[in-house]
Design an enzyme around this catalytic site. Structure first.
Site, short mmCIF file in Angstrom:
data_model
loop_
_atom_site.label_atom_id
_atom_site.label_comp_id
_atom_site.label_asym_id
_atom_site.label_seq_id
_atom_site.Cartn_x
_atom_site.Cartn_y
_atom_site.Cartn_z
N GLU A 103 27.89 27.17 -4.89
CA GLU A 103 27.68 26.84 -6.30
C GLU A 103 26.19 26.94 -6.61
O GLU A 103 25.33 26.80 -5.72
CB GLU A 103 28.24 25.42 -6.53
CG GLU A 103 28.12 24.84 -7.91
CD GLU A 103 28.74 25.61 -9.05
OE1 GLU A 103 28.48 26.82 -9.16
OE2 GLU A 103 29.45 25.00 -9.88
N ASP A 104 25.89 27.24 -7.86
CA ASP A 104 24.47 27.35 -8.24
C ASP A 104 23.78 26.00 -8.31
O ASP A 104 22.69 25.82 -7.79
CB ASP A 104 24.31 28.12 -9.57
CG ASP A 104 25.12 27.55 -10.72
OD1 ASP A 104 25.92 26.61 -10.51
OD2 ASP A 104 24.97 28.06 -11.85
N ILE A 105 24.42 25.04 -8.98
CA ILE A 105 23.75 23.76 -9.19
C ILE A 105 24.77 22.64 -9.34
O ILE A 105 25.81 22.83 -9.95
CB ILE A 105 22.80 23.85 -10.41
CG1 ILE A 105 22.04 22.54 -10.64
CG2 ILE A 105 23.53 24.27 -11.67
CD1 ILE A 105 20.85 22.70 -11.60
N ILE A 106 24.47 21.51 -8.74
CA ILE A 106 25.23 20.29 -9.02
C ILE A 106 24.35 19.44 -9.91
O ILE A 106 23.27 19.01 -9.51
CB ILE A 106 25.60 19.52 -7.74
CG1 ILE A 106 26.53 20.36 -6.85
CG2 ILE A 106 26.29 18.20 -8.10
CD1 ILE A 106 26.90 19.68 -5.53
N ASP A 107 24.82 19.25 -11.13
CA ASP A 107 24.08 18.47 -12.13
C ASP A 107 24.70 17.07 -12.15
O ASP A 107 24.33 16.22 -11.35
CB ASP A 107 24.17 19.21 -13.47
CG ASP A 107 23.35 18.57 -14.57
OD1 ASP A 107 22.37 17.91 -14.27
OD2 ASP A 107 23.71 18.75 -15.75
N THR A 108 25.69 16.83 -13.00
CA THR A 108 26.38 15.54 -12.97
C THR A 108 27.40 15.48 -11.83
O THR A 108 27.81 14.41 -11.41
CB THR A 108 27.14 15.28 -14.28
OG1 THR A 108 28.16 16.28 -14.41
CG2 THR A 108 26.20 15.34 -15.48
N THR A 111 31.95 19.10 -12.63
CA THR A 111 32.73 20.33 -12.40
C THR A 111 33.33 20.33 -10.99
O THR A 111 34.53 20.50 -10.81
CB THR A 111 31.83 21.57 -12.56
OG1 THR A 111 31.07 21.44 -13.75
CG2 THR A 111 32.64 22.84 -12.59
N PHE A 156 15.92 21.26 -17.12
CA PHE A 156 16.69 22.51 -17.18
C PHE A 156 15.92 23.67 -16.55
O PHE A 156 14.74 23.87 -16.81
CB PHE A 156 17.03 22.83 -18.64
CG PHE A 156 18.10 23.86 -18.77
CD1 PHE A 156 19.44 23.51 -18.62
CD2 PHE A 156 17.77 25.19 -19.01
CE1 PHE A 156 20.43 24.47 -18.72
CE2 PHE A 156 18.77 26.16 -19.11
CZ PHE A 156 20.10 25.80 -18.97
N ASP A 163 21.36 30.74 -15.96
CA ASP A 163 21.08 31.26 -17.30
C ASP A 163 20.76 30.18 -18.31
O ASP A 163 21.10 29.01 -18.13
CB ASP A 163 22.30 32.02 -17.82
CG ASP A 163 23.44 31.07 -18.16
OD1 ASP A 163 23.81 30.25 -17.30
OD2 ASP A 163 23.95 31.12 -19.30
N ARG A 169 19.26 35.21 -15.96
CA ARG A 169 19.86 35.25 -14.62
C ARG A 169 19.15 36.22 -13.69
O ARG A 169 19.16 36.08 -12.47
CB ARG A 169 21.34 35.66 -14.69
CG ARG A 169 22.24 34.69 -15.42
CD ARG A 169 23.70 35.08 -15.18
NE ARG A 169 24.61 34.46 -16.12
CZ ARG A 169 25.11 33.23 -16.00
NH1 ARG A 169 24.79 32.49 -14.97
NH2 ARG A 169 25.95 32.75 -16.89
P1 5GP Z 1 27.99 19.57 -13.55
O1 5GP Z 1 29.46 19.70 -13.73
O2 5GP Z 1 27.57 19.33 -12.12
O3 5GP Z 1 27.40 18.54 -14.48
O4 5GP Z 1 27.34 20.88 -14.10
C1 5GP Z 1 27.27 22.00 -13.39
C2 5GP Z 1 27.00 23.19 -14.29
O5 5GP Z 1 26.09 22.89 -15.36
C3 5GP Z 1 26.33 24.26 -13.48
O6 5GP Z 1 27.27 25.04 -12.79
C4 5GP Z 1 25.55 25.00 -14.54
O7 5GP Z 1 26.36 25.97 -15.13
C5 5GP Z 1 25.18 23.95 -15.56
N1 5GP Z 1 23.80 23.45 -15.38
C6 5GP Z 1 23.42 22.19 -15.07
N2 5GP Z 1 22.08 22.06 -15.00
C7 5GP Z 1 21.58 23.30 -15.25
C8 5GP Z 1 20.24 23.83 -15.31
O8 5GP Z 1 19.22 23.15 -15.11
N3 5GP Z 1 20.12 25.15 -15.61
C9 5GP Z 1 21.20 25.94 -15.84
N4 5GP Z 1 20.97 27.21 -16.11
N5 5GP Z 1 22.48 25.49 -15.77
C10 5GP Z 1 22.66 24.17 -15.49
MG MG Z 2 28.05 27.01 -12.59
#
Ligand code: 5GP
Ligand code: MG
Length: 178
Positions: A103-108, A111, A156, A163, A169
């Site tokens: 995965e690219d990023i885990i934010d919260t 997903t 961000f 993106d 990207r």
């Molecule tokens: P989560 O479900 O973990 O909150 O969110 C994950 C998704 O949010 C990532 O797969 C990505 O698409 C988007 N996202 C969260 N933070 C960023 C960020 O700093 N930059 C970008 N480009 N996408 C982000």
């Molecule tokens: Mg993603």
């Protein structure tokens, strides 16, 4: 590396250089080479954001491994299933396989926490998560990555596959919102 990058109304400044990214990705690849020797892992790259990280990570492997890519579709389930995230394009059988989600990023974490049950339902031998970025300050759901390239603050970022509204990207380095 450009001094700053403009996408739509926003300005992004240099954050992590491509050389630093490349060496962290190589470190993760070698950890996986050791941990997954003779396990023939199946990588599942989550599109779109992970495609660059997945390509670099996969080329760092010297063990036998397969890779496939999926898209996630999100919808509201019943009151018992809550938020459901399902895979589009997942044709491989996961039964008995060692799965590494890319995965690219885990934010919260929303997903992945909603998607993981879908993976476990298919009876894999094991499941691990390899993620390019985590934002520990933003985490709200119970998801833990097994391999993380960088832990970053809750700001961000774009580049290296990530993106802002479809753009950025292709940037080889990572940029952060100014
Ligand atoms: P989560 O479900 O973990 O909150 O969110 C994950 C998704 O949010 C990532 O797969 C990505 O698409 C988007 N996202 C969260 N933070 C960023 C960020 O700093 N930059 C970008 N480009 N996408 C982000
Ligand atoms: Mg993603």
């Amino acid at each position: 590396m450009a001094d700053s990058v403009s996408i739509y109304d926003k300005t992004f400044v240099p954050f992590i250089k491509k050389d630093a990214i490349a060496s962290r990705v190589k470190e993760i690849a070698s950890a996986i080479n050791t941990a997954y020797k003779d396990k023939n892992p199946l990588f599942l790259g989550i599109l779109n954001g992970s495609f660059i990280f997945a390509a670099d990570l996969f080329r760092g492997l010297s063990i036998d491994a397969e890779i496939s890519f999926i898209k996630l579709a999100s919808y509201k389930g019943t009151s018992t299933t809550g938020h459901v995230v399902t895979a589009i394009g997942l044709e491989e059988s996961l039964k008995g396989r060692h799965i590494i989600i890319i995965e690219d990023i885990i934010d919260t974490g929303k997903t992945l926490s909603a998607f993981l049950p879908e993976i476990y339902n298919r009876q894999p031998a094991s499941v691990a998560i390899a993620v390019f970025l985590t934002k520990p300050g933003a985490l709200k759901y119970d998801v833990k990555a097994d391999y993380t390239a960088f832990e970053i603050e809750d700001k961000f970022v774009v580049g290296y596959g990530l993106d802002y509204d479809g753009y950025g990207r292709n940037l080889p380095d990572l940029y952060q919102l100014a």
